[in-house]
Enzyme design. Structure first.
Site, PDB file in Angstrom:
ATOM      1  CG  HIS A 108      -1.933   0.970   1.364  1.00 32.71           C
ATOM      2  ND1 HIS A 108      -1.701   2.243   1.810  1.00 32.71           N
ATOM      3  CD2 HIS A 108      -3.262   0.890   1.089  1.00 32.71           C
ATOM      4  CE1 HIS A 108      -2.847   2.913   1.804  1.00 32.71           C
ATOM      5  NE2 HIS A 108      -3.809   2.121   1.376  1.00 32.71           N
ATOM      6  CD  GLN A 157      -7.059  -4.611   3.678  1.00 29.43           C
ATOM      7  OE1 GLN A 157      -8.009  -5.366   3.945  1.00 29.43           O
ATOM      8  NE2 GLN A 157      -7.226  -3.337   3.409  1.00 29.43           N
ATOM      9  CE  LYS A 192      -7.534  -0.295   6.000  1.00 29.22           C
ATOM     10  NZ  LYS A 192      -8.295   0.169   4.848  1.00 29.22           N
ATOM     11  CB  CYS A 242      -3.788   3.281  -1.692  1.00 28.02           C
ATOM     12  SG  CYS A 242      -4.920   4.649  -1.488  1.00 28.02           S
TER      13      CYS A 242
HETATM   14  N1  PLP Z   1      -1.961  -0.904   4.495  1.00 28.32           N
HETATM   15  C1  PLP Z   1      -2.871  -1.639   3.844  1.00 28.32           C
HETATM   16  C2  PLP Z   1      -2.484  -3.009   3.367  1.00 28.32           C
HETATM   17  C3  PLP Z   1      -4.150  -1.137   3.619  1.00 28.32           C
HETATM   18  O1  PLP Z   1      -5.037  -1.867   2.958  1.00 28.32           O
HETATM   19  C4  PLP Z   1      -4.460   0.163   4.088  1.00 28.32           C
HETATM   20  C5  PLP Z   1      -5.792   0.750   3.814  1.00 28.32           C
HETATM   21  O2  PLP Z   1      -6.483   0.359   2.918  1.00 28.32           O
HETATM   22  C6  PLP Z   1      -3.493   0.876   4.783  1.00 28.32           C
HETATM   23  C7  PLP Z   1      -2.254   0.313   4.968  1.00 28.32           C
HETATM   24  C8  PLP Z   1      -3.762   2.246   5.324  1.00 28.32           C
HETATM   25  O3  PLP Z   1      -4.715   2.174   6.345  1.00 28.32           O
HETATM   26  P1  PLP Z   1      -5.267   3.519   7.010  1.00 28.32           P
HETATM   27  O4  PLP Z   1      -5.756   4.369   5.876  1.00 28.32           O
HETATM   28  O5  PLP Z   1      -6.373   3.034   7.893  1.00 28.32           O
HETATM   29  O6  PLP Z   1      -4.170   4.144   7.746  1.00 28.32           O
END
Ligand code: PLP
Length: 434
Positions: A149, A229, A252, A390
């Site tokens: 991400h 995830q 999440k 993302c």
């Molecule tokens: N890492 C992964 C694998 C994600 O899927 C996400 C969000 O979709 C994030 C990090 C970032 O999470 P947050 O926006 O809750 O900080």
């Protein structure tokens, strides 16, 4: 089986939730009863029952979480840690009890190894910033994966503005499976850190993080695991994984937005400097010098989100009572069913075909733009995510702009997947692909 999850059982709620666990031959949890806990699922969108399949972006909230938030504001609200008065002490106790709930949930050794953050993103930024500032010099190398991400790419690049750190990438194959054997070549004497996602939010691939950690530790390299995830979909034991850092977001896993968790081994958290300065994180301040508070407060500058932490604890208690192993089994079944049913659609192409996968399916149909497909599904009441999720380097690797992503939670059903499949078929027809 991870028995520690049973310890998280909050016996006040047990009687209610015991009804949710049923010995059905097909599923080990009673989805109908669980859906009752999520009022939003009764909503209609454009006159159609909502089919919510955007759980990888954020999950819906059960009543117990929403009620915890309002109950706290209505009856228990006061700033924590510094107050001698009753309300402040009560709120402080609830916040620290929430830390203990998180500790048990991921089986950390000590509650002081649990740092509350705003989410996964802030937790990664904290580690990257504190680690690079204190441990890295020009020429050092950091290894990530091709399926990260953006929140596990960009923080490293921000550090590159101050020091010459080289980012190296473990690639994945055509199925979206990480080429872990390449790690042996990627690790050099200059490798300072390895940071990997447990489950890809774009592909659904579950990465062999334990193996990666073992290889890294053989060279004395610390590892951060992005659990955004994975924590919502499987039992996690940070001690068993031997992760140096493990991070996730509350929203999440059926908790509120704005709260997340950084787990760090005590030895590492002791070694790293604070991320932000302000109240809570200090022991003594003069204009000449400041000494820092002990763990975990050293990393929690400012008023903590004590409402969010207790609501997150309510969410963790909720899923623990259902059982993370039960949730994992249910969602695995949903993914299998979805894959099988979607496979019948002409010109469908799955992006990510790893055997070890979790919670979601990414796909394209013919040359229909994912945005168009998502918009038609929306008009049918089906909420999926479209775009690059993302994770632009994943899209670049497949030579595509984006995908349609259906991601599942504990309340999704096979009937909803049938609705999704019918919706995709209808969209394909509209665009003349069937
Ligand atoms: N890492 C992964 C694998 C994600 O899927 C996400 C969000 O979709 C994030 C990090 C970032 O999470 P947050 O926006 O809750 O900080």
């Amino acid at each position: 089986m991870h028995f520690y999850h049973k310890e998280v059982l909050d016996w006040h709620f047990f009687n209610t939730f015991a009804q949710n666990i049923k010995n059905d031959s097909k599923m080990s949890i009673n989805i109908e009863k669980i859906r009752e806990d999520f009022p939003i699922l009764k909503k209609e969108i454009y006159g159609k029952p909502l089919v919510y399949m955007d759980n990888a972006a954020t999950t819906q909230k059960p009543l117990c979480v929403v009620e915890k938030i309002s109950e706290n504001y209505l009856n228990h609200n006061a700033n924590i840690h510094r107050g001698v008065h009753f309300l402040s002490q009560e709120a402080t106790e609830a916040h620290e009890a929430a830390r203990e709930t998180v500790r048990k949930f991921i089986n950390a050794k000590y509650a002081r190894e649990i740092i509350f953050t705003r989410g996964t993103t802030e937790a990664i930024n904290l580690v990257v910033s504190s680690f690079c500032r204190s441990q890295c010099k020009d020429g050092d190398e950091v290894i990530i994966t091709q399926m990260e991400h953006h929140s596990n790419i960009v923080p490293w690049q921000l550090q590159q503005q101050d020091r010459d750190i080289r980012l190296k990438v473990i690639p994945f194959d055509a199925d979206g499976v990480l080429q872990v054997d390449q790690l042996d070549q990627l690790i050099t004497g200059k490798t300072k850190f390895i940071s990997v996602t447990h489950v890809s939010n774009a592909l659904g691939t579950v990465n062999p993080v334990r193996e990666i950690i073992r290889k890294a530790h053989a060279h004395g390299i610390p590892v951060l695991v992005d659990g955004a995830q994975s924590v919502p979909h499987m039992p996690i034991d940070v001690q068993e994984l031997d992760a140096d850092f493990y991070v996730f977001s509350g929203h999440k896993i059926y908790g509120p937005t704005g709260i997340g968790v950084l787990y760090g081994k005590e030895a590492w958290l002791d070694k790293l400097p604070p991320y932000q300065g302000g109240g809570e994180m200090i022991k003594k301040v003069t204009f000449e010098k400041t000494t820092f508070n002990e763990l975990p407060f050293k990393f929690e500058a400012g008023t903590p989100d004590y409402i969010g932490s207790t609501a997150l604890a309510a969410a963790l208690n909720y899923v623990s009572q259902i059982g993370m192993a039960n949730i994992a089994e249910h969602e695995q079944q949903l993914v299998r069913y979805a894959k099988e049913k979607l496979s019948g659609i002409e010109h469908i192409r799955f992006i990510g075909n790893a055997k070890e996968r979790s919670g979601l399916i990414s796909f394209l149909v013919g040359d229909i733009h994912p945005y168009d497909l998502g918009s038609i599904l929306d008009k049918l009441g089906i909420a999926v995510r479209t775009g690059h999720h993302c994770a632009e380097p994943v899209m670049t690797a497949f030579g595509i702009e984006g995908t349609v992503r259906a991601s599942f939670g504990l309340y999704n059903t096979e009937e909803e997947i049938d609705t999704l499949v019918a919706g995709v078929e209808r969209a394909a027809k509209m665009f003349g692909r069937r």
